[in-house]
Design a protein around this motif. Sequence first.
Motif, PDB file in Angstrom:
ATOM      1  N   LYS A  36      -2.294  13.612 -32.754  1.00 18.01           N
ATOM      2  CA  LYS A  36      -2.292  13.937 -34.163  1.00 18.01           C
ATOM      3  C   LYS A  36      -2.292  15.364 -34.465  1.00 18.01           C
ATOM      4  O   LYS A  36      -1.775  15.919 -35.247  1.00 18.01           O
ATOM      5  N   HIS A  41       4.117  14.319 -35.251  1.00 19.77           N
ATOM      6  CA  HIS A  41       3.181  12.956 -35.400  1.00 19.77           C
ATOM      7  C   HIS A  41       3.538  12.174 -36.240  1.00 19.77           C
ATOM      8  O   HIS A  41       3.943  10.779 -35.860  1.00 19.77           O
ATOM      9  N   TYR A  42       3.953  12.282 -37.607  1.00 14.09           N
ATOM     10  CA  TYR A  42       4.593  11.464 -38.379  1.00 14.09           C
ATOM     11  C   TYR A  42       5.980  10.793 -38.166  1.00 14.09           C
ATOM     12  O   TYR A  42       6.233   9.666 -38.313  1.00 14.09           O
ATOM     13  N   ALA A  46       6.592   6.916 -37.240  1.00 13.43           N
ATOM     14  CA  ALA A  46       7.663   6.302 -38.047  1.00 13.43           C
ATOM     15  C   ALA A  46       8.723   5.507 -36.938  1.00 13.43           C
ATOM     16  O   ALA A  46       9.305   4.435 -37.241  1.00 13.43           O
TER      17      ALA A  46
END
Length: 75
Positions: A36, A41-42, A46
């Motif tokens: 994180k 991270h995102y 995804a």
Amino acid sequence: MSVKKELLDKGIKFMLYALPLMFIGPSVIYNAFINKQNVWHYLVLAIGIALCFTAVYFLFKGIKTLTDALFNHDQ
């Protein structure tokens, strides 16, 4: 009962495409939750979610193709 060999092979191929994705997708999601503090991270999350949805899509498409091959639905 006749089996359409081409459709049966196509359904098995879809199921084989889904098999590695069923393991890779959750592994990528787990990696995203562990890291994180990372900037990516995102994006990794995804990608993992997209891989899981792709695995589910290939599974349903494979099962539908197999049932069409076994039960002759296009008559």
